[in-house]
Enzyme design. Sequence first.
Site, PDB file in Angstrom:
ATOM      1  N   ARG A   1      40.457  34.752  39.343  1.00  0.00           N
ATOM      2  CA  ARG A   1      41.070  35.622  40.372  1.00  0.00           C
ATOM      3  C   ARG A   1      40.314  35.488  41.688  1.00  0.00           C
ATOM      4  O   ARG A   1      39.143  35.840  41.771  1.00  0.00           O
ATOM      5  CB  ARG A   1      41.022  37.070  39.907  1.00  0.00           C
ATOM      6  CG  ARG A   1      41.486  38.047  40.958  1.00  0.00           C
ATOM      7  CD  ARG A   1      41.211  39.486  40.525  1.00  0.00           C
ATOM      8  NE  ARG A   1      41.562  40.386  41.611  1.00  0.00           N
ATOM      9  CZ  ARG A   1      40.931  41.507  41.861  1.00  0.00           C
ATOM     10  NH1 ARG A   1      39.916  41.888  41.118  1.00  0.00           N
ATOM     11  NH2 ARG A   1      41.313  42.267  42.859  1.00  0.00           N
TER      12      ARG A   1
ATOM     13  N   ARG B   1      39.505  49.759  51.473  1.00  0.00           N
ATOM     14  CA  ARG B   1      38.421  49.489  50.519  1.00  0.00           C
ATOM     15  C   ARG B   1      37.096  50.127  50.929  1.00  0.00           C
ATOM     16  O   ARG B   1      36.141  50.125  50.164  1.00  0.00           O
ATOM     17  CB  ARG B   1      38.233  47.990  50.337  1.00  0.00           C
ATOM     18  CG  ARG B   1      39.420  47.315  49.690  1.00  0.00           C
ATOM     19  CD  ARG B   1      39.114  45.856  49.376  1.00  0.00           C
ATOM     20  NE  ARG B   1      40.319  45.130  49.025  1.00  0.00           N
ATOM     21  CZ  ARG B   1      40.871  45.110  47.815  1.00  0.00           C
ATOM     22  NH1 ARG B   1      40.323  45.771  46.834  1.00  0.00           N
ATOM     23  NH2 ARG B   1      41.962  44.408  47.597  1.00  0.00           N
TER      24      ARG B   1
ATOM     25  N   HIS C   1      38.695  53.404  44.972  1.00  0.00           N
ATOM     26  CA  HIS C   1      39.410  54.006  46.090  1.00  0.00           C
ATOM     27  C   HIS C   1      40.484  55.007  45.662  1.00  0.00           C
ATOM     28  O   HIS C   1      41.161  55.573  46.515  1.00  0.00           O
ATOM     29  CB  HIS C   1      40.074  52.904  46.923  1.00  0.00           C
ATOM     30  CG  HIS C   1      39.275  51.649  46.957  1.00  0.00           C
ATOM     31  ND1 HIS C   1      38.074  51.549  47.628  1.00  0.00           N
ATOM     32  CD2 HIS C   1      39.473  50.453  46.364  1.00  0.00           C
ATOM     33  CE1 HIS C   1      37.579  50.331  47.450  1.00  0.00           C
ATOM     34  NE2 HIS C   1      38.410  49.656  46.691  1.00  0.00           N
TER      35      HIS C   1
ATOM     36  N   ARG D   1      36.002  44.141  54.230  1.00  0.00           N
ATOM     37  CA  ARG D   1      37.363  43.830  53.799  1.00  0.00           C
ATOM     38  C   ARG D   1      38.351  44.827  54.400  1.00  0.00           C
ATOM     39  O   ARG D   1      38.068  45.458  55.404  1.00  0.00           O
ATOM     40  CB  ARG D   1      37.407  43.808  52.269  1.00  0.00           C
ATOM     41  CG  ARG D   1      36.478  42.708  51.719  1.00  0.00           C
ATOM     42  CD  ARG D   1      36.533  42.548  50.244  1.00  0.00           C
ATOM     43  NE  ARG D   1      37.879  42.173  49.824  1.00  0.00           N
ATOM     44  CZ  ARG D   1      38.302  42.278  48.585  1.00  0.00           C
ATOM     45  NH1 ARG D   1      37.512  42.730  47.641  1.00  0.00           N
ATOM     46  NH2 ARG D   1      39.536  41.936  48.256  1.00  0.00           N
TER      47      ARG D   1
ATOM     48  N   TYR E   1      35.516  36.683  44.724  1.00  0.00           N
ATOM     49  CA  TYR E   1      34.809  37.212  43.560  1.00  0.00           C
ATOM     50  C   TYR E   1      33.943  36.192  42.829  1.00  0.00           C
ATOM     51  O   TYR E   1      33.237  36.550  41.893  1.00  0.00           O
ATOM     52  CB  TYR E   1      35.817  37.829  42.581  1.00  0.00           C
ATOM     53  CG  TYR E   1      36.592  38.960  43.213  1.00  0.00           C
ATOM     54  CD1 TYR E   1      35.980  40.168  43.499  1.00  0.00           C
ATOM     55  CD2 TYR E   1      37.931  38.810  43.544  1.00  0.00           C
ATOM     56  CE1 TYR E   1      36.686  41.202  44.092  1.00  0.00           C
ATOM     57  CE2 TYR E   1      38.644  39.847  44.135  1.00  0.00           C
ATOM     58  CZ  TYR E   1      38.011  41.034  44.412  1.00  0.00           C
ATOM     59  OH  TYR E   1      38.703  42.062  45.004  1.00  0.00           O
TER      60      TYR E   1
ATOM     61  N   GLU F   1      26.666  52.152  41.404  1.00  0.00           N
ATOM     62  CA  GLU F   1      27.972  51.560  41.704  1.00  0.00           C
ATOM     63  C   GLU F   1      27.747  50.130  42.193  1.00  0.00           C
ATOM     64  O   GLU F   1      26.938  49.896  43.087  1.00  0.00           O
ATOM     65  CB  GLU F   1      28.646  52.399  42.783  1.00  0.00           C
ATOM     66  CG  GLU F   1      29.992  51.911  43.237  1.00  0.00           C
ATOM     67  CD  GLU F   1      30.572  52.773  44.361  1.00  0.00           C
ATOM     68  OE1 GLU F   1      31.586  52.337  44.938  1.00  0.00           O
ATOM     69  OE2 GLU F   1      30.034  53.861  44.668  1.00  0.00           O
TER      70      GLU F   1
ATOM     71  N   HIS G   1      29.643  46.355  43.378  1.00  0.00           N
ATOM     72  CA  HIS G   1      30.828  45.604  43.799  1.00  0.00           C
ATOM     73  C   HIS G   1      30.426  44.168  44.065  1.00  0.00           C
ATOM     74  O   HIS G   1      29.400  43.924  44.724  1.00  0.00           O
ATOM     75  CB  HIS G   1      31.453  46.218  45.060  1.00  0.00           C
ATOM     76  CG  HIS G   1      31.916  47.614  44.851  1.00  0.00           C
ATOM     77  ND1 HIS G   1      33.079  47.902  44.182  1.00  0.00           N
ATOM     78  CD2 HIS G   1      31.352  48.792  45.177  1.00  0.00           C
ATOM     79  CE1 HIS G   1      33.221  49.215  44.121  1.00  0.00           C
ATOM     80  NE2 HIS G   1      32.175  49.776  44.703  1.00  0.00           N
ATOM     81  N   LEU G   2      31.213  43.247  43.573  1.00  0.00           N
ATOM     82  CA  LEU G   2      30.930  41.827  43.786  1.00  0.00           C
ATOM     83  C   LEU G   2      31.028  41.455  45.260  1.00  0.00           C
ATOM     84  O   LEU G   2      30.182  40.746  45.794  1.00  0.00           O
ATOM     85  CB  LEU G   2      31.899  40.976  42.960  1.00  0.00           C
ATOM     86  CG  LEU G   2      31.719  41.085  41.451  1.00  0.00           C
ATOM     87  CD1 LEU G   2      32.961  40.603  40.737  1.00  0.00           C
ATOM     88  CD2 LEU G   2      30.499  40.307  41.012  1.00  0.00           C
ATOM     89  N   SER G   3      32.077  41.912  45.904  1.00  0.00           N
ATOM     90  CA  SER G   3      32.272  41.637  47.329  1.00  0.00           C
ATOM     91  C   SER G   3      31.726  42.809  48.136  1.00  0.00           C
ATOM     92  O   SER G   3      31.316  43.830  47.583  1.00  0.00           O
ATOM     93  CB  SER G   3      33.761  41.432  47.633  1.00  0.00           C
ATOM     94  OG  SER G   3      34.469  42.637  47.460  1.00  0.00           O
TER      95      SER G   3
ATOM     96  N   ALA H   1      39.267  48.528  41.664  1.00  0.00           N
ATOM     97  CA  ALA H   1      40.291  49.236  42.457  1.00  0.00           C
ATOM     98  C   ALA H   1      40.231  50.752  42.281  1.00  0.00           C
ATOM     99  O   ALA H   1      40.637  51.493  43.180  1.00  0.00           O
ATOM    100  CB  ALA H   1      41.680  48.721  42.095  1.00  0.00           C
TER     101      ALA H   1
ATOM    102  N   ASP I   1      35.207  62.547  38.490  1.00  0.00           N
ATOM    103  CA  ASP I   1      34.928  63.818  37.821  1.00  0.00           C
ATOM    104  C   ASP I   1      34.219  63.609  36.492  1.00  0.00           C
ATOM    105  O   ASP I   1      33.339  64.393  36.122  1.00  0.00           O
ATOM    106  CB  ASP I   1      36.216  64.610  37.626  1.00  0.00           C
ATOM    107  CG  ASP I   1      36.765  65.202  38.917  1.00  0.00           C
ATOM    108  OD1 ASP I   1      36.067  65.162  39.954  1.00  0.00           O
ATOM    109  OD2 ASP I   1      37.911  65.701  38.885  1.00  0.00           O
TER     110      ASP I   1
ATOM    111  N   ASN J   1      31.227  49.036  37.916  1.00  0.00           N
ATOM    112  CA  ASN J   1      32.041  48.440  38.975  1.00  0.00           C
ATOM    113  C   ASN J   1      33.433  49.029  38.775  1.00  0.00           C
ATOM    114  O   ASN J   1      34.200  48.543  37.947  1.00  0.00           O
ATOM    115  CB  ASN J   1      32.075  46.923  38.887  1.00  0.00           C
ATOM    116  CG  ASN J   1      32.885  46.296  40.012  1.00  0.00           C
ATOM    117  OD1 ASN J   1      33.674  46.965  40.668  1.00  0.00           O
ATOM    118  ND2 ASN J   1      32.692  45.003  40.214  1.00  0.00           N
TER     119      ASN J   1
ATOM    120  N   PRO K   1      39.532  47.734  36.596  1.00  0.00           N
ATOM    121  CA  PRO K   1      40.722  46.907  36.481  1.00  0.00           C
ATOM    122  C   PRO K   1      40.594  45.544  37.168  1.00  0.00           C
ATOM    123  O   PRO K   1      39.955  45.414  38.210  1.00  0.00           O
ATOM    124  CB  PRO K   1      41.821  47.741  37.136  1.00  0.00           C
ATOM    125  CG  PRO K   1      41.115  48.721  38.001  1.00  0.00           C
ATOM    126  CD  PRO K   1      39.794  48.966  37.350  1.00  0.00           C
ATOM    127  N   ASN K   2      41.206  44.581  36.536  1.00  0.00           N
ATOM    128  CA  ASN K   2      41.324  43.204  36.998  1.00  0.00           C
ATOM    129  C   ASN K   2      40.036  42.395  36.903  1.00  0.00           C
ATOM    130  O   ASN K   2      40.049  41.193  37.158  1.00  0.00           O
ATOM    131  CB  ASN K   2      41.894  43.126  38.423  1.00  0.00           C
ATOM    132  CG  ASN K   2      43.277  43.719  38.493  1.00  0.00           C
ATOM    133  OD1 ASN K   2      44.142  43.375  37.692  1.00  0.00           O
ATOM    134  ND2 ASN K   2      43.485  44.639  39.416  1.00  0.00           N
TER     135      ASN K   2
END
Length: 151
Positions: free
Chosen positions: A18, A112, A81, A108, A23, A99, A101-103, A78, A88, A75, A10-11
């Site tokens: 954003r 997170r 978490h 943070r 990001y 996995e 993640h950009l950040s 959100a 599953d 990625n 998402p996002n």
Amino acid sequence: MPDILLLHGPNLNLLGEREPGIYGRQTLADINEQADSLCSSRGATLKAMQSNAESELVERVQRAPGDGVGFIVINPAAFTHTSVALRDALAAVSLPFIEVHLSNPHAREAFRRQSFFSDLAQAVICGFGPRGYEVAIDAALNQLGFAGTTA
């Protein structure tokens, strides 16, 4: 040869606009184009998808083995978490995944720092911005037997 599935949570459709301080300025289209180019240069096929809906991501993961996917780069954003359902699904299909993640979530907010995926993932790449996708795709290509390395 098996395909690589690149999933964005998402996002991430808002990348480039954003919170660019966190990001970056690259768009999701830029990231997908770079990933596709890397796969194509090595003779592999990339399938990419972004969704803000948990159920769509779960269903895509479930379809992956039947669609010829051999490796997933995800990625979860959100959902990292919060999503037991996506965790599953990844466990159920038994496909290797990385996995991304950009950040750096560990630098943070405290919430997170908990990932529902990290213990299942072959690797976790975080904090390198869009370059993290390139590293993950390169690792996936190597594991699938596509010669060469760019990362």
